[in-house]
Design an enzyme around this catalytic site. Structure first.
Site, PDB file in Angstrom:
ATOM      1  N   SER A 120       4.363   1.119  29.391  1.00 58.11           N
ATOM      2  CA  SER A 120       3.148   0.705  28.728  1.00 58.11           C
ATOM      3  C   SER A 120       1.817   0.776  29.767  1.00 58.11           C
ATOM      4  O   SER A 120       1.043   0.643  29.096  1.00 58.11           O
ATOM      5  CB  SER A 120       3.199  -0.574  28.005  1.00 58.11           C
ATOM      6  OG  SER A 120       4.257  -0.522  27.132  1.00 58.11           O
ATOM      7  N   GLU A 153       1.907   9.369  24.655  1.00 60.35           N
ATOM      8  CA  GLU A 153       0.946   9.438  25.665  1.00 60.35           C
ATOM      9  C   GLU A 153       1.856  10.172  26.898  1.00 60.35           C
ATOM     10  O   GLU A 153       2.950   9.698  27.090  1.00 60.35           O
ATOM     11  CB  GLU A 153       0.547   8.025  25.885  1.00 60.35           C
ATOM     12  CG  GLU A 153      -0.934   7.787  25.826  1.00 60.35           C
ATOM     13  CD  GLU A 153      -1.275   6.269  26.219  1.00 60.35           C
ATOM     14  OE1 GLU A 153      -0.678   5.290  26.339  1.00 60.35           O
ATOM     15  OE2 GLU A 153      -2.600   6.356  26.528  1.00 60.35           O
ATOM     16  N   ASN A 191      -3.360   1.438  25.465  1.00 59.08           N
ATOM     17  CA  ASN A 191      -3.037  -0.031  25.664  1.00 59.08           C
ATOM     18  C   ASN A 191      -4.298  -0.726  26.633  1.00 59.08           C
ATOM     19  O   ASN A 191      -4.815  -1.661  26.639  1.00 59.08           O
ATOM     20  CB  ASN A 191      -1.871  -0.473  26.449  1.00 59.08           C
ATOM     21  CG  ASN A 191      -0.697  -0.516  25.638  1.00 59.08           C
ATOM     22  OD1 ASN A 191      -0.734  -1.246  24.479  1.00 59.08           O
ATOM     23  ND2 ASN A 191       0.415   0.117  25.999  1.00 59.08           N
TER      24      ASN A 191
END
Ligand code: NAD
Length: 292
Positions: A120, A153, A191
């Site tokens: 992430s 992503e 994020n």
């Protein structure tokens, strides 16, 4: 580049089971590995339930659900991934753990196999440096829950080749998902934007500006978010939220990313959200109850 047929997934947690699910449904052969053997069995039963639910709703054909289930093989050791054409790592959000996995995979996989990480927030270039093939390494950041969410992503490290990037785009399209390309900066795009908001919601709770319920209701009804930020933090996992904030804080060296002390405290307590049964909500009963 050889055609990708067999895909290994390392880490059978909430993201790993979803990644195995979508690859199997798209027609790939999948090997699912976790360092904790019981997590593999748990993931297999979650995948089975989720496929059955999708079939019951009419979103997929029964035969496709059965085919997908049969396409996933549990892999107790990393060695069982030796003939995979691609491995997607989705283990705990910790650079040392991920680097160790990629170091080991370098010795196990075929020389032309691709490696991807579902991190992430951690540097793709840094993780690639732990492998023998930084040109064949890429970030594929899936969203939670993987079978439902549309976005992946895609993040190239400094050494990622054009060929690897093009192959990654084809794979994501085959999964029926849409890409957003991000440069290799801490926490990428989603994020970088989402996690400071969640962290701020936790500060709002910490400073007593509002209760859990008020904060979540506020953002759901006031900003039209489908989930409140605290509910979402519990869903993501508070350990993962904290790890991402630490990467932002250290990677960008800006105090505005300082993890909220309450988030730190919850993780220290083992209150990791849904996956541990308690976070900003208590999940022991039929309806989640706010804890503050
Ligand atoms: P999780 O805690 O549910 O699962 C992590 C799994 O990794 C566990 O089953 C653990 O046993 C396993 N693991 C740990 N060390 C391992 C090793 N050495 N080898 C193999 N398996 C190992 O966490 P998660 O939410 O599934 O997150 C996994 C990854 O996905 C993290 O990098 C996270 O940042 C990323 N991610 C999470 C979300 C989210 O919403 N939770 C969204 C996108 C990406």
């Amino acid at each position: 580049m050889n055609e990708i047929k067999k895909v290994g997934v390392v880490g059978a947690g909430q993201m790993g089971n979803g990644i195995a699910h979508v690859f199997a449904l798209a027609g790939y052969q999948v090997r699912l590995h976790d360092v904790a053997e019981e997590r593999i069995a748990a993931a297999m039963s979650i995948i089975e339930k989720n496929l059955a639910r999708q079939a019951a709703k009419g979103n997929i054909a029964e035969a496709d659900a059965a085919r997908a289930r049969a396409a996933i093989t549990p892999a107790v050791s990393l060695d069982a991934l030796a003939d995979c054409d691609l491995v997607v790592e989705s283990a705990t959000e910790n650079q040392a753990i991920k680097k160790k996995i990629f170091g080991e995979l370098s010795n196990i996989l075929k020389k032309d196999a691709l490696m991807a990480t579902n991190t992430s927030s951690i540097s793709i270039t840094g993780l690639a440096s732990a492998t023998d093939r930084p040109d064949k390494f890429i970030g594929l950041h899936f969203m939670n829950p993987v079978p439902v969410m549309q976005l992946v992503e895609v993040i190239r490290g400094i050494a990622t080749s054009k060929e690897t990037f093009e192959t990654a785009k084809i794979i994501v399209a085959k999964l029926g998902k849409t890409i957003a390309v991000s440069e290799d900066f801490p926490a990428f795009i989603v994020n970088r934007v989402l996690m400071p908001m969640i962290n701020e919601a936790i500060y709002t709770l910490y400073e007593g500006v509002g209760t859990v319920e008020a904060i979540d209701t506020g953002l759901k009804l006031g900003a039209n978010h489908p989930m409140g930020p605290l509910e979402l933090a519990d869903f993501i996992g508070l350990d993962t939220c904290l790890a991402i904030m630490q990467v932002l804080y250290e990677g960008l060296a800006d105090s505005k990313y300082r993890p909220c002390p309450l988030l730190v405290k919850y993780v220290e307590a083992g209150w990791l959200g849904r996956k541990s049964g308690r976070g900003f909500y208590d999940y022991s009963g039929p309806v989640p109850q706010p804890t503050r």
